[in-house]
Design a protein around this motif. Structure first.
Motif, PDB file in Angstrom:
ATOM      1  N   ILE A   1      28.744  35.237  39.991  1.00 38.19           N
ATOM      2  CA  ILE A   1      28.741  36.048  38.989  1.00 38.19           C
ATOM      3  C   ILE A   1      27.886  36.910  38.074  1.00 38.19           C
ATOM      4  O   ILE A   1      27.221  36.106  37.722  1.00 38.19           O
ATOM      5  N   SER A   2      28.077  37.909  37.476  1.00 42.06           N
ATOM      6  CA  SER A   2      27.098  39.104  37.004  1.00 42.06           C
ATOM      7  C   SER A   2      27.531  39.087  35.618  1.00 42.06           C
ATOM      8  O   SER A   2      26.703  39.543  34.974  1.00 42.06           O
ATOM      9  N   ASN A   3      29.107  38.907  35.361  1.00 34.60           N
ATOM     10  CA  ASN A   3      29.176  39.039  33.722  1.00 34.60           C
ATOM     11  C   ASN A   3      28.537  38.815  32.679  1.00 34.60           C
ATOM     12  O   ASN A   3      28.029  37.627  32.735  1.00 34.60           O
ATOM     13  N   PRO A   4      27.661  39.536  31.246  1.00 34.11           N
ATOM     14  CA  PRO A   4      27.344  38.907  30.572  1.00 34.11           C
ATOM     15  C   PRO A   4      28.134  37.704  30.075  1.00 34.11           C
ATOM     16  O   PRO A   4      29.510  38.050  30.250  1.00 34.11           O
ATOM     17  N   GLN A   5      27.271  36.773  28.939  1.00 41.61           N
ATOM     18  CA  GLN A   5      28.186  35.421  29.363  1.00 41.61           C
ATOM     19  C   GLN A   5      29.155  36.374  26.879  1.00 41.61           C
ATOM     20  O   GLN A   5      29.730  35.491  27.067  1.00 41.61           O
ATOM     21  N   ASP A   6      28.298  36.992  26.910  1.00 41.96           N
ATOM     22  CA  ASP A   6      28.993  37.190  25.823  1.00 41.96           C
ATOM     23  C   ASP A   6      30.941  38.646  25.807  1.00 41.96           C
ATOM     24  O   ASP A   6      30.878  38.888  24.987  1.00 41.96           O
ATOM     25  N   GLU A   7      30.637  39.057  27.230  1.00 40.00           N
ATOM     26  CA  GLU A   7      32.316  39.025  27.235  1.00 40.00           C
ATOM     27  C   GLU A   7      33.012  38.469  27.744  1.00 40.00           C
ATOM     28  O   GLU A   7      32.323  37.703  29.100  1.00 40.00           O
ATOM     29  N   LEU A   8      33.905  38.615  27.229  1.00 41.81           N
ATOM     30  CA  LEU A   8      34.992  37.321  26.998  1.00 41.81           C
ATOM     31  C   LEU A   8      36.570  37.555  27.847  1.00 41.81           C
ATOM     32  O   LEU A   8      36.884  39.328  27.772  1.00 41.81           O
ATOM     33  N   TYR A   9      36.951  36.603  28.602  1.00 41.98           N
ATOM     34  CA  TYR A   9      38.566  37.427  29.587  1.00 41.98           C
ATOM     35  C   TYR A   9      39.282  36.290  28.970  1.00 41.98           C
ATOM     36  O   TYR A   9      39.340  35.110  28.492  1.00 41.98           O
ATOM     37  N   PRO A  10      40.726  36.636  29.622  1.00 36.27           N
ATOM     38  CA  PRO A  10      41.927  35.865  29.558  1.00 36.27           C
ATOM     39  C   PRO A  10      41.538  34.643  30.304  1.00 36.27           C
ATOM     40  O   PRO A  10      40.958  35.439  31.424  1.00 36.27           O
ATOM     41  N   SER A  11      41.761  33.565  30.212  1.00 37.48           N
ATOM     42  CA  SER A  11      41.463  31.965  30.686  1.00 37.48           C
ATOM     43  C   SER A  11      43.114  31.779  31.377  1.00 37.48           C
ATOM     44  O   SER A  11      43.993  31.936  30.924  1.00 37.48           O
TER      45      SER A  11
ATOM     46  N   VAL B   1      43.782  28.259  27.188  1.00 32.98           N
ATOM     47  CA  VAL B   1      45.075  30.026  26.889  1.00 32.98           C
ATOM     48  C   VAL B   1      45.087  30.803  25.161  1.00 32.98           C
ATOM     49  O   VAL B   1      44.942  31.546  24.795  1.00 32.98           O
ATOM     50  N   ASP B   2      44.018  29.418  24.758  1.00 33.63           N
ATOM     51  CA  ASP B   2      44.039  30.498  22.744  1.00 33.63           C
ATOM     52  C   ASP B   2      42.227  31.133  22.545  1.00 33.63           C
ATOM     53  O   ASP B   2      42.276  31.300  21.603  1.00 33.63           O
ATOM     54  N   ARG B   3      42.018  30.720  23.518  1.00 36.11           N
ATOM     55  CA  ARG B   3      40.646  31.350  23.505  1.00 36.11           C
ATOM     56  C   ARG B   3      39.928  31.725  24.361  1.00 36.11           C
ATOM     57  O   ARG B   3      40.410  31.679  25.526  1.00 36.11           O
ATOM     58  N   PRO B   4      39.318  33.936  24.279  1.00 40.21           N
ATOM     59  CA  PRO B   4      39.204  33.746  25.258  1.00 40.21           C
ATOM     60  C   PRO B   4      37.615  33.575  25.771  1.00 40.21           C
ATOM     61  O   PRO B   4      37.567  32.973  25.186  1.00 40.21           O
ATOM     62  N   ARG B   5      37.502  33.929  27.245  1.00 37.41           N
ATOM     63  CA  ARG B   5      36.314  32.916  27.939  1.00 37.41           C
ATOM     64  C   ARG B   5      35.752  33.832  28.283  1.00 37.41           C
ATOM     65  O   ARG B   5      35.559  34.689  28.949  1.00 37.41           O
ATOM     66  N   PRO B   6      33.965  33.982  28.824  1.00 42.41           N
ATOM     67  CA  PRO B   6      33.263  34.304  29.585  1.00 42.41           C
ATOM     68  C   PRO B   6      33.574  33.839  31.015  1.00 42.41           C
ATOM     69  O   PRO B   6      34.619  33.136  31.830  1.00 42.41           O
TER      70      PRO B   6
END
Length: 158
Positions: free
Chosen positions: A50-60, A64-69
């Motif tokens: 995985i190469s997405n930056p850790q500060d980019e957050l997505y739905p898990s 479900v209560d907060r976006p995650r790397p």
């Protein structure tokens, strides 16, 4: 049931043991986390795949209560697709109507979450060369597990 494992203690899991189905799910779930860690993907960072930056957050699909790397999204998806596959196998083998009902409920919950997580990964995961091969195989397996889940749940309804 509850289970947990951490990056710093490879191979160690903790879990409650109050239900045989949940215990089996917890073991499979936590060992899948360890498999990803062995591949170089921790919950909050990755040295490969995985190469997405850790500060980019997505739905898990699970938290479900907060976006995650993206690494955490992959961990959720990877660990619970293993559990969903286990649910399919258990439902295929179980004869007891009450246990079948319990497994069916677990499968329905997990399959729904895995459908959502699959789309998040498919749309947003960025990878290195190893990750392209890994996710390609993972997506193929996930499609098979989700198709089996849909078939099993449909046949159980009637």
């Amino acid at each position: 049931s509850a289970s947990h494992s951490v990056d710093a203690r490879f191979g160690v899991i903790g879990l409650t043991v109050n239900c045989p189905l949940a215990t089996a799910q917890a073991i499979v779930h936590e060992m899948a986390h360890h498999k990803l860690r062995a591949f170089g993907v921790a919950n909050e960072n990755a040295i490969r795949i995985i190469s997405n930056p850790q500060d980019e957050l997505y739905p898990s699909p699970i938290v479900v209560d907060r976006p995650r790397p993206m690494t955490a999204v992959l961990h959720a998806q990877y660990s619970f697709i293993h559990v969903t596959q286990l649910d399919v196998h258990m439902l295929e083998q179980e004869d007891d109507p009450q246990v079948r009902s319990d497994i069916r409920a677990l499968l329905a919950r997990n399959a729904s979450r895995m459908e959502q997580g699959f789309e998040t990964l498919r749309q947003h995961a960025r990878t290195d060369a190893a990750g392209r091969a890994f996710l390609g195989a993972f997506f193929a397996w996930s499609r098979d597990v989700l198709a089996s889940s849909r078939t099993m749940l449909a046949s159980e309804r009637g």
